[in-house]
Design a protein around this motif. Sequence first.
Motif, mmCIF file in Angstrom:
data_model
loop_
_atom_site.group_PDB
_atom_site.id
_atom_site.type_symbol
_atom_site.label_atom_id
_atom_site.label_comp_id
_atom_site.label_asym_id
_atom_site.label_seq_id
_atom_site.Cartn_x
_atom_site.Cartn_y
_atom_site.Cartn_z
ATOM 1 N N PHE A 1 3.783 -1.041 3.889
ATOM 2 C CA PHE A 1 3.017 0.214 3.769
ATOM 3 C C PHE A 1 3.941 1.411 3.971
ATOM 4 N N GLY B 1 -8.457 3.673 0.483
ATOM 5 C CA GLY B 1 -7.786 2.923 1.537
ATOM 6 C C GLY B 1 -8.746 2.152 2.411
ATOM 7 N N TRP C 1 1.018 9.025 -1.968
ATOM 8 C CA TRP C 1 0.943 9.827 -3.188
ATOM 9 C C TRP C 1 2.162 10.706 -3.444
ATOM 10 N N ILE D 1 -3.572 -0.153 9.803
ATOM 11 C CA ILE D 1 -3.155 -1.332 9.034
ATOM 12 C C ILE D 1 -2.572 -2.395 9.972
ATOM 13 N N LYS E 1 -1.803 -1.649 -3.969
ATOM 14 C CA LYS E 1 -2.803 -0.589 -4.116
ATOM 15 C C LYS E 1 -2.087 0.742 -3.976
ATOM 16 N N PRO E 2 -1.974 1.480 -5.092
ATOM 17 C CA PRO E 2 -1.349 2.800 -4.983
ATOM 18 C C PRO E 2 -2.336 3.781 -4.360
ATOM 19 N N SER E 3 -1.870 4.970 -4.037
ATOM 20 C CA SER E 3 -2.797 5.989 -3.529
ATOM 21 C C SER E 3 -3.828 6.309 -4.607
ATOM 22 N N GLU E 4 -5.064 6.454 -4.179
ATOM 23 C CA GLU E 4 -6.132 6.803 -5.110
ATOM 24 C C GLU E 4 -5.930 8.201 -5.706
ATOM 25 N N GLY F 1 3.091 5.625 4.573
ATOM 26 C CA GLY F 1 2.026 6.622 4.656
ATOM 27 C C GLY F 1 1.987 7.220 6.049
ATOM 28 N N SER F 2 0.817 7.693 6.428
ATOM 29 C CA SER F 2 0.707 8.408 7.702
ATOM 30 C C SER F 2 0.736 7.441 8.890
ATOM 31 N N ILE G 1 0.876 -1.188 0.000
ATOM 32 C CA ILE G 1 0.000 0.000 0.000
ATOM 33 C C ILE G 1 0.906 1.228 0.000
ATOM 34 N N THR G 2 0.734 2.080 -0.999
ATOM 35 C CA THR G 2 1.704 3.179 -1.164
ATOM 36 C C THR G 2 1.025 4.553 -1.153
ATOM 37 N N THR H 1 -2.773 5.890 9.609
ATOM 38 C CA THR H 1 -3.145 4.787 8.716
ATOM 39 C C THR H 1 -2.276 3.563 8.993
ATOM 40 N N GLY I 1 -7.878 -0.892 0.312
ATOM 41 C CA GLY I 1 -6.639 -1.122 1.075
ATOM 42 C C GLY I 1 -6.895 -2.081 2.233
ATOM 43 N N GLN I 2 -7.988 -1.816 2.924
ATOM 44 C CA GLN I 2 -8.349 -2.657 4.072
ATOM 45 C C GLN I 2 -8.599 -4.105 3.643
HETATM 46 P P1 ADP Z 1 -3.078 10.299 2.964
HETATM 47 O O1 ADP Z 1 -4.342 10.401 3.767
HETATM 48 O O2 ADP Z 1 -2.249 11.501 3.062
HETATM 49 O O3 ADP Z 1 -3.291 9.798 1.563
HETATM 50 P P2 ADP Z 1 -2.562 7.749 4.119
HETATM 51 O O4 ADP Z 1 -1.464 7.294 4.970
HETATM 52 O O5 ADP Z 1 -3.929 7.701 4.688
HETATM 53 O O6 ADP Z 1 -2.185 9.193 3.657
HETATM 54 O O7 ADP Z 1 -2.579 6.929 2.749
HETATM 55 C C1 ADP Z 1 -1.520 6.179 2.254
HETATM 56 C C2 ADP Z 1 -2.074 4.965 1.565
HETATM 57 O O8 ADP Z 1 -2.806 4.185 2.507
HETATM 58 C C3 ADP Z 1 -3.042 5.254 0.432
HETATM 59 O O9 ADP Z 1 -2.833 4.315 -0.611
HETATM 60 C C4 ADP Z 1 -4.398 5.048 1.085
HETATM 61 O O10 ADP Z 1 -5.418 4.724 0.173
HETATM 62 C C5 ADP Z 1 -4.104 3.874 1.986
HETATM 63 N N1 ADP Z 1 -5.018 3.710 3.124
HETATM 64 C C6 ADP Z 1 -5.690 4.663 3.806
HETATM 65 N N2 ADP Z 1 -6.412 4.125 4.806
HETATM 66 C C7 ADP Z 1 -6.198 2.777 4.758
HETATM 67 C C8 ADP Z 1 -6.677 1.656 5.541
HETATM 68 N N3 ADP Z 1 -7.498 1.817 6.572
HETATM 69 N N4 ADP Z 1 -6.233 0.416 5.198
HETATM 70 C C9 ADP Z 1 -5.384 0.237 4.187
HETATM 71 N N5 ADP Z 1 -4.915 1.249 3.404
HETATM 72 C C10 ADP Z 1 -5.312 2.500 3.690
#
Ligand code: ADP
Length: 488
Positions: free
Chosen positions: A235, A217, A160, A245, A184-187, A237-238, A157-158, A241, A221-222
């Motif tokens: 993963f 996500g 943006w 995960i 799954k890339p960022s939407e 990201g933040s 899971i990546t 999140t 992503g879930q």
């Molecule tokens: P942002 O909100 O800045 O995009 P995130 O850390 O939420 O940062 O998103 C990074 C990645 O994690 C994206 O690909 C996003 O779709 C995915 N993501 C967000 N929430 C979830 C989740 N609950 N489970 C899995 N993947 C997630």
Amino acid sequence: MDWYNPSDTDIPKGHFIDGRFMSFNDDTSVDVICPSTGQAYAALNYASPDTVEFAVSQAYQAYRTNSWASMAPRERAKYLFQWAELIEKHQASLAQLESLGSSRPYHEVLQWDIPYVVDCLRFFAELADKHGGYVGATQQDRLGMVISQPYGVIGAITPWNFPMSMLMWKVGPALAAGNAVVLKPSEMTPFTSVYLAKLAVDAGIPANQFNVVQGDGKTVGQAICEHSLIGKVTFTGSTATGAAIMSTCALKGPKPSTLELGGKSPQVVFADADIDKTALTVAKAITGNAGQVCVSGSRLIIHQDIAETFSQKVLSHFSQLRMGPTWNKSTTLPPIISAGQAQRINSIVNQSIAQGAERLCGGELINDGGSFFTPTLLAITDNNNCAVQQEIFGPVLTMQTFDSDEQAWALASHETYGLAAGIHTQNLQRALTGMRQIEAGSVWINRYGRSFDHIMPTGGFKQSGIGKDIGVEAFQANLKTKSVLIDF
Ligand code: ADP
């Protein structure tokens, strides 16, 4: 002058499963916004649960039946090298697609992201046959071997901010170690991932070895993290999140996860540092990709004797940056990824000022189609100020002063984060003391930022993450060990 005409960009459609682009009737179509203009430029199919199921089971089948995991590792490396070559061949179209959909300026993608992605892939390909297990000290009448094997299907899971680079951090080592991958890339930045997946198949990597499903996500992503056939999740990201995960992986497994998360990285500058060089380094480390970098050097911690001179030099570098769309040749400060993210930056800056920060420059949210934020320097005395405590993910630098080394190290350590840190001094003893003191996964002395030295792992301490990307550690993290006992 523009590098290209954005309306002339081919946008790939659908997921990439079974070696081809695929769309399904029960996918939902959602607009994707171009950060440079704030306008929708394409539609994205969000996967339904059935699509996720299909992608994961295809990848699992591929792992069980394809030659990939069982092929000689050097042979596997050969296909990965071919993939790297194809990425180089397609660099212009990839750079156009990446810069159109993200905050990455076109020329930076060509000069930095593509060479980085290709080099990173080659690094992992070279590791494919450079690992092994060991023979245990068992009783003399038996042989005990510890061997390693792939997890099976890795769920990736990546984010943006650097879509292709983050993809390769995950997919490169997973494939080199013999796994299949469902990514799954960022939407918000979905399209270069399917382009890269197509090139992988063109390079001879078997279909379904690397599948991409598109979507958000919370559902797609879930669903990947929950799937019983996903052996491990990786993963970036933040922190919030990442925690979600990890909790899914705990409840629906348990299965391991590698998490590269948020940061609030200090740049500690002593009075004996090379002031001109360091001011440029500090300015770049917070304005590169408009500060939308997990390792942004967002907290300047500076000796009080040089704070005034140094901050003037940083401000002078800030003033030379030019906002604009990612395809414009003069752009040196790209857009913020979304209007919502720009609003968030703005509100933290305003709150920080209300809490007593002195604004030395910037602090302006500019909506010019896309959302832009002017490089901002905030002088702060209260360590509890929100701009010091929270990750902002924008071009906002806080400045705090110190008058002793102890005070510098105390300010450098952060309650929440421990991703990276910079130390700038000519004094070796001081630099090495700080290197030991600071709780961060990467420490850069008299420089700031990652390099092409992929041997150096990256990852955070505290709430900045668990596990490593890049380096031999990232490769090994894609293998699990098995103990084998043989009686004579
Ligand atoms: P942002 O909100 O800045 O995009 P995130 O850390 O939420 O940062 O998103 C990074 C990645 O994690 C994206 O690909 C996003 O779709 C995915 N993501 C967000 N929430 C979830 C989740 N609950 N489970 C899995 N993947 C997630």
